[in-house]
Design a protein around this motif. Structure first.
Motif, mmCIF file in Angstrom:
data_model
loop_
_atom_site.group_PDB
_atom_site.id
_atom_site.type_symbol
_atom_site.label_atom_id
_atom_site.label_comp_id
_atom_site.label_asym_id
_atom_site.label_seq_id
_atom_site.Cartn_x
_atom_site.Cartn_y
_atom_site.Cartn_z
ATOM 1 N N ALA A 1 0.837 -1.209 0.000
ATOM 2 C CA ALA A 1 0.000 0.000 0.000
ATOM 3 C C ALA A 1 0.866 1.252 0.000
ATOM 4 O O ALA A 1 0.573 2.218 -0.714
ATOM 5 C CB ALA A 1 -0.937 -0.013 1.205
ATOM 6 N N ARG A 2 1.951 1.244 0.793
ATOM 7 C CA ARG A 2 2.868 2.389 0.812
ATOM 8 C C ARG A 2 3.527 2.568 -0.558
ATOM 9 O O ARG A 2 3.661 3.683 -1.059
ATOM 10 C CB ARG A 2 3.928 2.209 1.900
ATOM 11 N N HIS A 3 3.911 1.460 -1.168
ATOM 12 C CA HIS A 3 4.522 1.511 -2.491
ATOM 13 C C HIS A 3 3.528 2.072 -3.523
ATOM 14 O O HIS A 3 3.885 2.932 -4.336
ATOM 15 C CB HIS A 3 4.983 0.111 -2.911
ATOM 16 N N LEU A 4 2.292 1.606 -3.486
ATOM 17 C CA LEU A 4 1.269 2.103 -4.412
ATOM 18 C C LEU A 4 0.981 3.585 -4.174
ATOM 19 O O LEU A 4 0.793 4.347 -5.126
ATOM 20 C CB LEU A 4 -0.013 1.283 -4.281
ATOM 21 N N ALA A 5 0.943 3.988 -2.903
ATOM 22 C CA ALA A 5 0.690 5.398 -2.596
ATOM 23 C C ALA A 5 1.835 6.271 -3.113
ATOM 24 O O ALA A 5 1.601 7.356 -3.657
ATOM 25 C CB ALA A 5 0.511 5.584 -1.090
ATOM 26 N N ALA A 6 3.064 5.802 -2.959
ATOM 27 C CA ALA A 6 4.213 6.565 -3.456
ATOM 28 C C ALA A 6 4.164 6.655 -4.989
ATOM 29 O O ALA A 6 4.435 7.716 -5.562
ATOM 30 C CB ALA A 6 5.519 5.921 -2.995
ATOM 31 N N ARG B 1 1.491 6.512 -6.815
ATOM 32 C CA ARG B 1 0.382 7.423 -7.123
ATOM 33 C C ARG B 1 0.828 8.868 -6.975
ATOM 34 O O ARG B 1 0.527 9.717 -7.815
ATOM 35 C CB ARG B 1 -0.800 7.133 -6.200
ATOM 36 N N ASP B 2 1.572 9.156 -5.906
ATOM 37 C CA ASP B 2 2.073 10.517 -5.701
ATOM 38 C C ASP B 2 2.995 10.946 -6.848
ATOM 39 O O ASP B 2 2.908 12.078 -7.333
ATOM 40 C CB ASP B 2 2.819 10.621 -4.369
#
Length: 116
Positions: free
Chosen positions: A35-40, A42-43
């Motif tokens: 999730a952190r990887h996907l959020a990064a 996305r950012d």
């Protein structure tokens, strides 16, 4: 206390359950990392998109300014053309008036000769 066979079965069940909880916890940690990887990602994608949108907006604004400038230039040329046309028509009108006056004078001379 209960008999040893029952105790071993219960202990086995507890150990199995603990292994399942540990596996679930590891999966949760892995899911959180994903999730952190996907959020990064996305950012980063949003930052790239923002840069592209800003570049497109600047290009569109520049085209608008360029188009407005071209229309202003075209308007000036059209106005100059109409002014030239008005001047030409005025000159033609003056020459037509001169021609008409000359013809009237010729008619007067011819009719005056016929009378004599």
């Amino acid at each position: 206390m209960t008999n040893p066979a029952e105790f071993d079965a219960r202990l086995s069940a507890v150990e199995s359950r603990m292994e399942q909880i540990a596996a679930d916890a590891a999966a949760a940690v892995s899911d959180a990392a994903a999730a952190r990887h996907l959020a990064a990602a996305r950012d980063r994608d949003l930052a790239d998109l923002t840069i592209k949108v800003d570049a497109n907006r600047q290009a569109i604004n520049a085209l608008g300014v360029q188009t407005a400038s071209r229309f202003d230039h075209l308007e000036q040329r059209v106005d100059a053309g109409f002014e030239e046309m008005r001047t030409g028509f005025a000159e033609m009108r003056a020459k037509f008036d001169q021609t008409s006056a000359g013809m009237a004078q010729i008619v007067e001379l011819l009719t005056g000769r016929d009378d004599q």
